[in-house]
Design a protein around this motif. Structure first.
Motif, short mmCIF file in Angstrom:
data_model
loop_
_atom_site.label_atom_id
_atom_site.label_comp_id
_atom_site.label_asym_id
_atom_site.label_seq_id
_atom_site.Cartn_x
_atom_site.Cartn_y
_atom_site.Cartn_z
N GLU A 186 0.82 -1.21 0.00
CA GLU A 186 0.00 0.00 0.00
C GLU A 186 0.86 1.27 0.00
O GLU A 186 0.33 2.38 -0.17
N VAL A 187 2.17 1.10 0.18
CA VAL A 187 3.08 2.25 0.25
C VAL A 187 3.68 2.51 -1.12
O VAL A 187 4.00 1.59 -1.86
N ARG A 188 3.84 3.77 -1.45
CA ARG A 188 4.49 4.17 -2.70
C ARG A 188 5.86 4.75 -2.37
O ARG A 188 5.96 5.70 -1.59
N ARG A 189 6.92 4.14 -2.91
CA ARG A 189 8.28 4.68 -2.73
C ARG A 189 8.79 5.17 -4.09
O ARG A 189 9.17 4.37 -4.94
N PRO A 190 8.78 6.46 -4.34
CA PRO A 190 9.16 6.97 -5.66
C PRO A 190 10.66 6.90 -5.90
O PRO A 190 11.47 7.02 -4.98
N SER A 191 11.02 6.71 -7.17
CA SER A 191 12.41 6.80 -7.58
C SER A 191 12.82 8.27 -7.68
O SER A 191 11.98 9.17 -7.73
N SER A 192 14.13 8.49 -7.75
CA SER A 192 14.66 9.86 -7.75
C SER A 192 14.17 10.63 -8.97
O SER A 192 14.42 10.26 -10.12
N ALA A 193 13.49 11.74 -8.72
CA ALA A 193 12.94 12.56 -9.80
C ALA A 193 14.02 13.13 -10.70
O ALA A 193 13.78 13.43 -11.88
N ARG A 194 15.23 13.26 -10.17
CA ARG A 194 16.33 13.85 -10.95
C ARG A 194 16.56 13.11 -12.26
O ARG A 194 16.95 13.70 -13.26
N TRP A 195 16.31 11.79 -12.26
CA TRP A 195 16.63 10.97 -13.42
C TRP A 195 15.42 10.61 -14.27
O TRP A 195 15.55 9.87 -15.25
N LEU A 196 14.26 11.12 -13.93
CA LEU A 196 13.04 10.64 -14.57
C LEU A 196 12.44 11.60 -15.59
O LEU A 196 11.45 11.27 -16.24
N GLY A 197 12.99 12.79 -15.73
CA GLY A 197 12.51 13.72 -16.74
C GLY A 197 11.04 14.07 -16.60
O GLY A 197 10.33 14.18 -17.59
N GLY A 198 10.58 14.23 -15.37
CA GLY A 198 9.20 14.61 -15.13
C GLY A 198 8.23 13.45 -15.04
O GLY A 198 7.05 13.66 -14.74
N ARG A 199 8.70 12.24 -15.28
CA ARG A 199 7.82 11.08 -15.16
C ARG A 199 7.78 10.59 -13.72
O ARG A 199 8.56 11.03 -12.89
N GLU A 200 6.87 9.67 -13.44
CA GLU A 200 6.80 9.06 -12.12
C GLU A 200 7.14 7.59 -12.23
O GLU A 200 6.74 6.91 -13.19
N ALA A 201 7.89 7.09 -11.28
CA ALA A 201 8.25 5.67 -11.22
C ALA A 201 8.56 5.33 -9.78
O ALA A 201 8.97 6.19 -9.00
N GLY A 202 8.38 4.05 -9.43
CA GLY A 202 8.63 3.65 -8.06
C GLY A 202 9.35 2.32 -7.98
O GLY A 202 9.58 1.65 -9.00
N THR A 203 9.71 1.97 -6.77
CA THR A 203 10.38 0.71 -6.53
C THR A 203 10.00 0.24 -5.13
O THR A 203 9.30 0.93 -4.39
N GLN A 204 10.46 -0.96 -4.75
CA GLN A 204 10.25 -1.43 -3.38
C GLN A 204 11.53 -1.15 -2.59
O GLN A 204 11.85 0.02 -2.37
N PHE A 205 12.26 -2.19 -2.16
CA PHE A 205 13.45 -1.94 -1.36
C PHE A 205 14.74 -1.93 -2.17
O PHE A 205 15.84 -1.97 -1.60
N ALA A 206 14.65 -1.91 -3.51
CA ALA A 206 15.87 -1.74 -4.31
C ALA A 206 16.51 -0.41 -3.96
O ALA A 206 15.88 0.47 -3.37
N ASP A 207 17.77 -0.24 -4.34
CA ASP A 207 18.46 0.99 -3.96
C ASP A 207 17.72 2.23 -4.44
O ASP A 207 17.67 3.23 -3.74
N GLY A 208 17.15 2.19 -5.65
CA GLY A 208 16.46 3.39 -6.09
C GLY A 208 15.56 3.25 -7.28
O GLY A 208 14.73 4.13 -7.53
N PHE A 209 15.69 2.15 -8.04
CA PHE A 209 14.92 2.02 -9.28
C PHE A 209 14.41 0.60 -9.41
O PHE A 209 14.90 -0.33 -8.78
N ALA A 210 13.43 0.43 -10.29
CA ALA A 210 12.71 -0.84 -10.37
C ALA A 210 13.57 -2.00 -10.84
O ALA A 210 13.41 -3.13 -10.37
N LEU A 211 14.49 -1.75 -11.78
CA LEU A 211 15.24 -2.82 -12.43
C LEU A 211 16.69 -2.44 -12.61
O LEU A 211 17.04 -1.25 -12.68
N LEU A 212 17.53 -3.47 -12.74
CA LEU A 212 18.93 -3.27 -13.13
C LEU A 212 19.19 -4.15 -14.35
O LEU A 212 18.90 -5.35 -14.35
N VAL A 213 19.73 -3.53 -15.40
CA VAL A 213 19.97 -4.20 -16.68
C VAL A 213 21.47 -4.25 -16.95
O VAL A 213 22.15 -3.22 -16.84
N THR A 214 21.97 -5.44 -17.31
CA THR A 214 23.36 -5.59 -17.72
C THR A 214 23.38 -6.47 -18.97
O THR A 214 22.34 -6.85 -19.49
N SER A 215 24.59 -6.83 -19.41
CA SER A 215 24.71 -7.69 -20.59
C SER A 215 25.82 -8.71 -20.37
O SER A 215 26.77 -8.47 -19.61
#
Length: 300
Positions: free
Chosen positions: A144-173
């Motif tokens: 029920e809690v909303r934890r938003p990601s840092s607005a600095r990197w979102l360009g005016g959009r909204e995004a959230g995460t749970q207990f990750a450091d700051g963003f929903a996903l981490l992508v590598t190759s």
């Protein structure tokens, strides 16, 4: 233009090579063949977190033995195993009361997983821990809690995460890891595997660190389905990649190698590996190993 035609014309064409979920923040991951995507990341990713008596999160930075705690899922339960410990079985939706916790700069209301879980983590992690980290508790993210990601990197959009450091996903190759391992071997060090970097999505079919310079990634989930994730911030690396996930022993070899070629001007020279990403489309879609991923280049 059909979806298939658009895919074949895309600049970047890759596939999902690995999918990882980390149920308890900073404990071992679970490699899966498929995972449900939600607007806060993969289902059950960083849904639980270990905290000290003040509610501050703890990680492998302070307690490297967290790497030895192996989660799994079985019949509606989260099962945790660690060397010398009986398995801890927790119902996925269990909670025994409110608990205020802090993860980095965010203070959020969470759910306490109770005294049995607290004792289990304290017994395994607290025995060799500093005085302030001997009494630990396990928290579950409150949906029920909303934890938003840092607005600095979102360009005016909204995004959230749970207990990750700051963003929903981490992508590598896979190519990024291969490039690092070439440097490690040349320096007389042993190669490492992807567990050191704790990604959610690992791409195959791109060159090393192409994930740094792509636009929105369209994941073709089957039929007319698709999910779209967008890489928004380079992932700055702390000492956790130096921790051997099999032994919890730490060596500076990985950090030393990355320091030589991965200082990122976007983060004032911090060492980076992988990209943090947000979910822009596809809540409820299932990601699977082998799915096609397409994107266009997004050079600065």
């Amino acid at each position: 233009m059909t979806d298939a035609q658009a895919s074949s014309a895309a600049d970047v064409q890759a596939t999902i090579d690995q999918l990882w979920i980390y149920p308890v923040k900073s404990c071992a991951g679970v490699r899966v063949d498929e995972a449900e995507l939600t607007d806060t990341g993969l289902l059950f990713d960083r849904s639980w977190m270990v905290v000290d008596a003040q509610g501050e999160f703890v990680s492998q930075r302070e307690l490297p033995r967290m790497a030895l705690i192996q989660p799994s899922f079985k019949m509606g339960q989260l099962v945790l195993r660690a060397p010398g410990m009986l398995a801890l079985h927790l119902e996925l939706n269990a909670a025994e009361g409110p608990l205020k916790v802090r993860v980095w700069d965010d203070e959020v209301q969470a759910c306490d997983m109770g005294d049995l879980a607290a004792q289990w983590f304290s017994d395994f992690l607290g025995r060799d821990a500093p005085a302030g980290l001997k009494q630990l508790r396990l928290a579950r993210f409150d949906p029920e809690v909303r934890r938003p990601s840092s607005a600095r990197w979102l360009g005016g959009r909204e995004a959230g995460t749970q207990f990750a450091d700051g963003f929903a996903l981490l992508v590598t190759s896979t190519a990024s890891l291969e490039g690092l391992n070439e440097r490690l071997v040349a320096a007389g060090e042993a190669p490492v595997d992807m567990r050191r970097f704790r990604p959610n999505i690992v791409l195959r079919g791109v060159d090393a660190h192409d994930e740094d310079r792509v636009g929105p990634l369209r994941i073709h989930t089957g039929g007319d389905g698709a999910a779209v994730i967008e890489t928004v911030k380079p992932c700055a690396r702390c000492p956790i990649p130096n921790v051997d996930p099999d032994t919890a022993a730490s060596s500076p070899a990985v950090s030393d190698a990355l320091q030589a070629y991965r200082q990122d001007a976007r983060l004032n020279g911090a060492v980076t590996f992988g990209m943090n990403a947000i979910v822009t489309e596809g809540d409820g879609q299932f990601l699977r190993v082998g799915q096609a991923v397409t994107a266009e280049w997004a050079f600065d």
